[in-house]
Design an enzyme around this catalytic site. Structure first.
Site, PDB file in Angstrom:
ATOM      1  CE  LYS A 225       1.005   1.604   4.138  1.00 62.29           C
ATOM      2  NZ  LYS A 225       2.107   2.961   4.581  1.00 62.29           N
TER       3      LYS A 225
ATOM      4  CG  ASP B 154      -0.313  -0.202   7.798  1.00 63.14           C
ATOM      5  OD1 ASP B 154      -1.541   0.812   8.612  1.00 63.14           O
ATOM      6  OD2 ASP B 154       0.290   0.637   8.079  1.00 63.14           O
TER       7      ASP B 154
HETATM    8  O1  C5P Z   1       0.564  -0.753  14.579  1.00 64.15           O
HETATM    9  P1  C5P Z   1       1.618  -1.428  14.333  1.00 64.15           P
HETATM   10  O2  C5P Z   1       2.548  -2.664  14.883  1.00 64.15           O
HETATM   11  O3  C5P Z   1       2.134  -1.179  13.158  1.00 64.15           O
HETATM   12  O4  C5P Z   1       3.176   0.363  14.616  1.00 64.15           O
HETATM   13  C1  C5P Z   1       4.242   0.324  15.352  1.00 64.15           C
HETATM   14  C2  C5P Z   1       4.575   1.421  16.120  1.00 64.15           C
HETATM   15  O5  C5P Z   1       3.990   2.275  15.436  1.00 64.15           O
HETATM   16  C3  C5P Z   1       3.883   1.148  17.475  1.00 64.15           C
HETATM   17  O6  C5P Z   1       4.161   0.551  17.934  1.00 64.15           O
HETATM   18  C4  C5P Z   1       3.652   3.142  17.883  1.00 64.15           C
HETATM   19  O7  C5P Z   1       4.763   3.299  18.874  1.00 64.15           O
HETATM   20  C5  C5P Z   1       3.269   3.750  16.612  1.00 64.15           C
HETATM   21  N1  C5P Z   1       2.204   3.405  15.698  1.00 64.15           N
HETATM   22  C6  C5P Z   1       1.859   5.064  16.578  1.00 64.15           C
HETATM   23  N2  C5P Z   1       0.914   5.048  15.965  1.00 64.15           N
HETATM   24  C7  C5P Z   1       0.152   4.574  15.001  1.00 64.15           C
HETATM   25  C8  C5P Z   1       0.360   3.972  14.453  1.00 64.15           C
HETATM   26  C9  C5P Z   1       1.614   2.962  14.689  1.00 64.15           C
HETATM   27  O8  C5P Z   1       2.497   5.542  16.767  1.00 64.15           O
HETATM   28  N3  C5P Z   1      -1.377   4.937  15.160  1.00 64.15           N
END
Ligand code: C5P
Length: 317
Positions: A19, A146
């Site tokens: 994406k 995501d």
């Molecule tokens: O959800 P995901 O594992 O992809 O997120 C990775 C990191 O990115 C999270 O641990 C967080 O530190 C940051 N993040 C965030 N806010 C979001 C998505 C991700 O702060 N909406």
């Protein structure tokens, strides 16, 4: 859940598309420590491929053509398979999975998230579980922000952490992108968001009604209704201003893309370092890549031309 209506399959192939972010707006901080976002995510036709085969010994065995990847914990495919197995509460469920990795890693293209999404959709079918897309999206949100988007894909508004989805219909269009990335650079998403917090948190919104105003504004954007090269997406990524100043590979990619003729708009995707230029059609994107291939190579950048896709994970056979 009844499994009887489902024909069990013994092997299948799943496509997991990458994406890009047409819009990534950081609104504020949430109580769970994540950022509250307002995004438009878009599937593209750069994809990983997963081959899945049923096992009767209850084991999840993962292998891939990329030796830099873990084949166990730490790989979202393995974690997604374990999560689905636990959720179904059936200990004899097993699978051998082979990953052909084509989406660059740590690139801001949701490659790992799309692999997890493909695993949930693929094993749901292979194991005859018959969970709905909504149930798989809910499970996927436990693996990463995501992952839910990647299941259905296409063009979607993504709010909350990124897991609150509002799919946009009738977005099929001829637009395409030229995507570039320095293969030697990757960006950690947690790092990008923590830097964003450090630099911008004094300007973050705090109230739910302020968040909702931003969501409403995005829902009403004329460029979304529908996506078209006549009124092209202006592209916005709030992480670009955080990541680019300290990531020479992003500065280089943006500089080259901004100087290409015929682009509609240019931006970084996700937390980077991939950047893309939007074109009205695939031929124009291909032309730009052919004409500038030597320049991209001499700057150490990989390039791909991709069309925009109206779906996420695809069960091939
Ligand atoms: O959800 P995901 O594992 O992809 O997120 C990775 C990191 O990115 C999270 O641990 C967080 O530190 C940051 N993040 C965030 N806010 C979001 C998505 C991700 O702060 N909406």
């Amino acid at each position: 859940m009844s499994k009887s209506s489902y024909e069990l399959r013994h092997d299948l192939k799943v496509t997991a598309p990458a994406k890009i972010n047409l819009h990534l707006e950081v609104l504020g901080l949430r109580k769970d420590g994540f950022h509250e976002l307002a995004m438009v995510m878009q599937s593209i036709d750069l994809a990983d491929h997963l081959d899945m085969r049923m096992r009767k010994d209850g084991l999840i065995k993962l292998d891939s053509d990329d030796s830099s990847l873990s084949n166990g914990q730490g790989n979202l495919i393995f974690e997604a398979a374990q999560l689905l197995k636990m959720h179904a509460n059936l200990s004899d469920l097993g699978a051998s999975i082979f990953l052909q990795k084509r989406i660059p890693i740590g690139a801001g293209l949701a490659g790992g998230s799309s692999d997890a999404a493909a695993t949930l959709v693929g094993l749901n079918s292979l194991w005859g579980l018959n969970y709905s897309i909504n149930e798989l999206e809910k499970l996927g949100s436990k693996l990463g922000s995501d992952v839910p988007f990647c299941i259905r894909g296409g063009t979607q508004l993504c709010f909350g952490r990124g897991e609150c989805l509002e799919p946009l219909k009738n977005q099929i269009n001829s637009m395409a992108i030229l995507l570039v990335k320095d293969p030697l650079t990757s960006v950690s998403t947690p790092w990008a968001y923590s830097q964003c917090k450090k630099i911008n948190s004094s300007r973050y919104l705090t109230l739910e009604n302020e968040f909702e105003e931003c969501r409403e504004r995005l829902r009403r954007e004329s460029w979304l209704n529908p996506l078209s090269s006549v009124n092209p997406p202006p592209l916005r990524n709030d992480l670009q201003g955080i990541v680019a100043p300290v990531t020479p590979a992003v500065q280089k990619a943006l500089r080259i893309l901004f100087n290409l003729p015929g682009t509609l708009s240019v931006a970084m995707s996700g937390s980077g370092p991939s950047c893309f230029a939007l074109y009205s059609d695939l031929d124009s994107a291909n032309e730009a890549l052919i004409e500038h291939r030597v320049e991209l190579q001499s700057e150490g950048l990989d390039g791909w031309c991709c069309s925009l896709k109206n779906q996420g994970v695809i069960l091939e056979s």
